[in-house]
Design an enzyme around this catalytic site. Structure first.
Site, mmCIF file in Angstrom:
data_model
loop_
_atom_site.group_PDB
_atom_site.id
_atom_site.type_symbol
_atom_site.label_atom_id
_atom_site.label_comp_id
_atom_site.label_asym_id
_atom_site.label_seq_id
_atom_site.Cartn_x
_atom_site.Cartn_y
_atom_site.Cartn_z
ATOM 1 N N LYS A 264 20.157 -5.152 -3.853
ATOM 2 C CA LYS A 264 19.549 -4.211 -4.156
ATOM 3 C C LYS A 264 19.957 -2.415 -3.455
ATOM 4 C CE LYS A 264 15.061 -3.634 -5.439
ATOM 5 N NZ LYS A 264 13.419 -3.973 -5.483
ATOM 6 N N LYS A 276 2.861 2.177 -7.029
ATOM 7 C CA LYS A 276 1.723 1.380 -6.276
ATOM 8 C C LYS A 276 0.844 2.393 -5.609
ATOM 9 C CE LYS A 276 6.450 -0.583 -4.703
ATOM 10 N NZ LYS A 276 6.106 -1.913 -5.380
ATOM 11 N N ARG A 350 15.280 -6.254 -10.324
ATOM 12 C CA ARG A 350 16.171 -7.510 -11.265
ATOM 13 C C ARG A 350 16.942 -6.656 -12.320
ATOM 14 N NH1 ARG A 350 10.398 -10.142 -12.264
ATOM 15 N NH2 ARG A 350 10.016 -9.446 -10.538
HETATM 16 N N1 BES Z 1 10.655 -3.572 -3.912
HETATM 17 C C1 BES Z 1 9.256 -4.530 -4.507
HETATM 18 C C2 BES Z 1 8.948 -5.918 -4.045
HETATM 19 C C3 BES Z 1 8.194 -5.744 -2.371
HETATM 20 C C4 BES Z 1 6.684 -4.956 -2.217
HETATM 21 C C5 BES Z 1 8.979 -6.296 -1.268
HETATM 22 C C6 BES Z 1 6.460 -5.025 -0.681
HETATM 23 C C7 BES Z 1 8.358 -5.769 0.210
HETATM 24 C C8 BES Z 1 7.443 -5.449 0.112
HETATM 25 C C9 BES Z 1 9.868 -4.634 -5.545
HETATM 26 O O1 BES Z 1 10.346 -4.025 -6.358
HETATM 27 C C10 BES Z 1 8.764 -4.595 -6.648
HETATM 28 O O2 BES Z 1 6.970 -3.542 -6.476
HETATM 29 N N2 BES Z 1 7.919 -6.519 -7.101
HETATM 30 C C11 BES Z 1 6.311 -6.344 -7.278
HETATM 31 C C12 BES Z 1 6.942 -7.149 -8.913
HETATM 32 C C13 BES Z 1 6.007 -7.472 -9.404
HETATM 33 C C14 BES Z 1 5.203 -6.113 -10.578
HETATM 34 C C15 BES Z 1 5.686 -9.010 -10.716
HETATM 35 C C16 BES Z 1 5.778 -6.545 -6.316
HETATM 36 O O3 BES Z 1 6.204 -7.544 -6.052
HETATM 37 O O4 BES Z 1 4.738 -6.573 -6.759
HETATM 38 ZN ZN ZN Z 2 11.614 -2.318 -5.000
HETATM 39 MN MN MN Z 3 8.968 -2.358 -7.251
#
Ligand code: BES
Ligand code: ZN
Ligand code: MN
Length: 493
Positions: A264, A276, A350
């Site tokens: 990724k 975020k 994903r």
């Molecule tokens: N890159 C993030 C995942 C992440 C978050 C890694 C914090 C390390 C620390 C990923 O793209 C993401 O934002 N995932 C979301 C998924 C959700 C929207 C279903 C998450 O984990 O909140």
């Molecule tokens: Zn991400």
């Molecule tokens: Mn994300």
């Protein structure tokens, strides 16, 4: 820091410092004993006084007159069977102590300590990696570089003649791994305004040139032609053009099916329109650590000249909000033909991975491993110790778990059965890009599983392991040790 191996006589050493292992409460043995005798019993006398603490990793610098200027006594605890962790702590502590000394050239005997279940190869690798870790600096963006020199410069591992050849291979491989890890770390630590998808592609180009790898970089037009609708949906909100990096290392016959590593490469993850919160968002520059681990592993494997074929695939783009960004509710068609309702634009990893996972089919891979900082939920589940491992194949799971254990870069298997697939149901498309909050790391893996039916596949969620937060903020280079160990085992059976 340069490492080498030599057969050395402990009674005739000429060096700035010798690293000597001590089991507190036990008499010195082997070369440590020889060295002590050559110094008239000075070392055992110092130990007997009780200044070296029992705790593994305690150190005591003893200053000498003569050709050997110092001895660093390092405690491995008081049990005769040294635990793995004690050895790793002792090794790290030795380099910390030496960073503050003026010794330029060092001889280590640390690996003469017997560690439960661990070979000389393992003990040499631990010392090289912890030494390189202690010496690592990221100063590319500082206007003034730190002035203290990195010490020591030269490290010789004292190894008996009979084990020289094997030990030399161990040390040169450990250095190749450390070089790969530094590459991964540097890419991770670079700021997101520098480390863009284009920058990653340029770094891949350099790597390809240096090690004679085959490289192809797909641009937006080529992605459109391939109908990578999911990847393009993530990229469309950004001014930075997306890149799909495809690197090939051919170390074996072209008839041998390759292992594909898919990383990724989100060079910054704002969340997109599902934006975020501001606190800690800077750490989303690390959202390309999966990509960086693929490039670093390829660097290590190429320097080791492993007899194996490996393909590295890196979908790289930025996840930004803008007037052109994907909206929650948008439906896109992935390269596989399956349609996806994007209910949350922050579940973007994903979306870029699914098109890369379809793209790798053309290489007829024997095994595909994707590596991604995919979910916060994985951090909730496993913390920062183990990477999350998801795979439908038990044999592949066992291989990766073993590789993690051997390289001290562990992963922990999580469930992936179909009972979780229902969470991805969509009213309007084939499925959605998010399930609920519950089991978030698993439903993310379930999403990827819908694109990986044509080959053996494993997914590593490195959200909790790829970098450290807080005062020691920085990329860890995990899981480069795990992946490299896995490929060495595949190459050598
Ligand atoms: N890159 C993030 C995942 C992440 C978050 C890694 C914090 C390390 C620390 C990923 O793209 C993401 O934002 N995932 C979301 C998924 C959700 C929207 C279903 C998450 O984990 O909140
Ligand atoms: Zn991400
Ligand atoms: Mn994300």
């Amino acid at each position: 820091m340069q490492f080498s191996t030599k057969p050395l006589s402990a009674d005739r050493l000429k060096a700035g410092c010798a690293i000597v292992p001590v089991i507190v409460g036990e008499p010195l043995s082997g070369d440590a004993q020889t060295l002590d005798q050559a110094q008239g019993g000075r070392l055992s006398a110092v130990i007997a006084r009780g200044d070296l603490q029992k705790k593994p990793g305690s150190t005591l610098m003893v200053h000498l007159e003569g050709a050997l200027q110092r001895v660093l006594l390092v405690s491995l605890g008081s049990a005769t069977e040294v635990a793995e962790k004690s050895f790793r702590d002792a090794s790290a502590a030795a380099w910390r102590a030496l960073a503050n000394a003026a010794a330029e050239d060092v001889v280590s005997f640390l690996h003469e300590a017997a560690v439960a279940q661990r070979s000389l190869d393992w003990k040499l690798q631990v010392q090289v990696l912890s030494g390189r870790d202690a010496a690592y600096r990221f100063e590319a963006m500082k206007s003034r570089k730190e002035s203290t020199p990195k010490r020591p410069r030269q490290v010789v591992f004292a190894v008996p003649r009979a084990q020289q050849a094997a030990a030399a291979v161990s040390v040169s491989r450990a250095q190749a791994l450390a070089n790969g890890m530094d590459f991964t770390r540097d890419l991770g630590n670079l700021p997101p305004n520098v480390c863009t998808p284009t920058y990653l592609a340029d770094q891949a180009k350099k790597l390809a040139r240096e090690f004679g790898l085959k490289l192809e970089v797909l641009d937006t037009k080529q992605m459109q032609a391939l109908k990578m609708g999911a990847l393009l949906a993530v990229a469309q909100g950004s001014e930075q053009p997306p890149k799909m990096i495809v690197l090939q290392y051919n170390g074996a016959s072209s008839r041998q099916q390759p292992v594909a590593l898919v990383g990724k490469g989100i060079t910054f993850d704002t969340g997109g329109i599902s934006i975020k919160p501001a606190a800690g968002m800077d750490e989303m520059k690390f959202d390309m650590c999966g990509a960086a681990s693929v490039l670093g592993t390829l660097r290590a494997v190429a320097e080791m000249k492993l007899k194996i074929n490996v393909i590295g695939v890196v979908p790289a783009c930025e996840n930004m909000p803008s007037g052109r960004a994907t909206r929650p509710g948008d439906i896109v068609t992935s390269m596989s033909g399956q349609t996806v309702e994007i209910l949350n634009t922050d579940a973007e990893g994903r979306l870029i991975l699914c098109d890369a996972l379809t793209y790798v089919e053309r290489f007829k891979p024997r095994t595909v491993i994707d590596i991604a900082t995919l979910t916060g939920a994985c951090v909730v589940a496993l913390g920062h110790h183990h990477s999350g491992l998801f795979t439908p194949q038990d044999a592949l799971a066992a291989e990766l778990i073993d590789a993690g254990r051997d390289s001290s870069d562990t992963c922990w298997r999580m469930p992936l059965d179909d009972v979780y697939q229902d969470a991805l149901k969509s009213r309007f498309a084939d499925f959605a890009n998010v399930g609920g909050r519950d089991g978030g790391a698993i439903t993310a893996a379930c999403f990827l599983a819908r694109f990986t039916k044509k080959y053996d596949w494993a997914h590593l969620d490195i959200a909790g392991t790829a970098w450290k937060s807080g005062a020691a903020k920085g990329a860890s280079a995990r899981p480069v040790p795990l992946l490299t160990r896995f490929l060495i085992s595949r190459a050598e059976g």
